[in-house]
Design an enzyme around this catalytic site. Structure first.
Site, PDB file in Angstrom:
ATOM      1  N   LEU A 209       0.850  -1.191   0.000  1.00  0.00           N
ATOM      2  CA  LEU A 209       0.000   0.000   0.000  1.00  0.00           C
ATOM      3  C   LEU A 209       0.883   1.237   0.000  1.00  0.00           C
ATOM      4  CD1 LEU A 209      -2.657  -0.895   2.744  1.00  0.00           C
ATOM      5  CD2 LEU A 209      -3.049  -0.817   0.283  1.00  0.00           C
ATOM      6  N   HIS A 210       0.573   2.192  -0.867  1.00  0.00           N
ATOM      7  CA  HIS A 210       1.345   3.438  -0.840  1.00  0.00           C
ATOM      8  C   HIS A 210       0.562   4.655  -1.336  1.00  0.00           C
ATOM      9  CE1 HIS A 210       1.804   2.464  -5.111  1.00  0.00           C
ATOM     10  NE2 HIS A 210       2.111   3.732  -5.290  1.00  0.00           N
TER      11      HIS A 210
END
Length: 372
Positions: A209-210
């Site tokens: 996740l980013h």
């Protein structure tokens, strides 16, 4: 001699550039005069992109690093443009080749065009139609000034044609990211560490996740992490943490015996994890491509995607950003009832060869006629 400047600013760019470098070397071995200069803008600094990274991809270190990382998007764009302008004053090529949709792609395209240098865009024409994403703005602006487009799919071709781009400027070649994956799959290797030694094949999830929409709001990230833990049954979750995400996770204090935070991994190590996972949960576009080709179930935590082929022909599903929507998809993966990769046209490991042959046709033959 055809001189090409290759631009890379973030880690995925190098996976897309590497096969193009190899294809240029092949062209040179065939007796044709073509040379390149690899420019790293320094947009992202990644310790995993030190010596071992370039060794893994079998490419030389960049000829120059513009060291334009840090700051706001506007500051970074400006720093790249200033640095790249000096680079072009010292080394003016026949064409600048940009890949993907990062800030460097946009900044170097604008700089090159203003200095009367032609631009080619590898991965041109893809669209999410989501103007809240910086990447979509980068794609649209870059494509508005590009001279030749190297596209991954027929849909990308259609997007460009609908914008009024002449078909003679559109070259459907496939996906150079997949060139790298297919070449390196025999070399994938298990990461070192006790966590990885305990993992059993097809008995864990990989999580990345980013994107700001997922990680910048603490309560939203917490709800998503809880949904992932709830939906994963008894399986471990391996989460190589992006620096952006690490700061928020630290504040939240989310911990669980099955949740394993790790440092970012090298290319060969990360794709080893993906290849052997039960499934992948991500908000990255590139990972959906790699997971599809490796026939690994993939869930995308976004409301849109610029890579719809990974859904229609790949193993990807667009879950969205609502945590409550996640569980049914994860149950389906746990049951082993998931769609199979159907193959995507021209994602065959030879995209870079097609690109370099076309570059020679466009610029090499033109030079020979002019000089002759």
């Amino acid at each position: 001699m055809v001189n090409i400047t290759l631009i890379a600013g973030a880690r995925p760019n190098f996976m897309k550039i590497a096969p193009i470098i190899h294809a240029i070397h092949q062209v040179r071995e065939s007796g044709r005069e073509m040379d390149y200069r690899l420019v790293h803008t320094g947009q992202h600094y990644d310790p995993k992109m030190s010596g071992d990274f370039f060794e893994q991809l079998q490419i030389p270190h960049p000829h120059i690093n513009l060291e334009a990382g840090g700051g706001s998007q506007a500051q970074q764009t400006a720093a790249i443009m200033v640095g790249f302008e000096k680079e072009l004053e010292n080394f003016k090529p026949d064409v600048v080749l940009v890949v993907g949709d990062v800030t460097s792609t946009l900044a170097c395209s604008i700089t090159a065009k203003k200095m009367q240098v032609q631009v080619v865009h590898v991965e041109g024409g893809i669209r999410s139609w989501d103007m809240s994403m910086p990447e979509e703005i980068n794609r649209m602006v870059t494509d508005s000034i590009t001279d030749h487009f190297f596209t991954t799919t027929e849909l990308a071709n259609e997007n460009l044609i609908n914008y009024g781009v002449p078909e003679r400027k559109i070259h459907w070649v496939g996906n150079t990211m997949i060139d790298t994956l297919l070449k390196e799959m025999p070399n994938l290797k298990q990461p070192h560490g006790e966590i990885y030694d305990r993992l059993k094949e097809k008995s864990y999830f990989v999580l990345t996740l980013h994107r700001p929409a997922n990680v910048d709001q603490e309560e939203k990230l917490k709800a998503m992490m809880e949904a992932i833990l709830e939906g994963s049954g008894e399986l471990p979750i391996v989460f190589p943490v992006h620096p952006r995400t690490a700061k928020v996770l630290k504040n939240l204090g989310i911990e669980h015996p099955r949740l394993h935070y790790t440092e970012p991994l090298s290319y060969l190590e990360f794709n080893y994890l993906v290849q052997n996972a039960r499934g992948v949960i991500t908000d990255s576009g590139g990972i959906t491509e790699e997971a599809s080709v490796m026939n690994v179930p993939c869930l995308t935590l976004r409301d849109n995607t610029e890579r719809p082929e990974t859904i229609t022909q790949g193993t990807n599903e667009l879950v969205g950003t609502d945590p409550s929507k996640l569980k049914p998809y994860m149950e389906k993966i746990l049951e082993g009832n998931w769609k199979q990769y159907r193959g995507i046209l021209l994602w065959d490991g030879h995209s870079a060869t097609r690109i370099v042959e076309k570059l020679w046709q466009i610029y090499g033959e033109k030079k020979r006629v002019t000089q002759g």
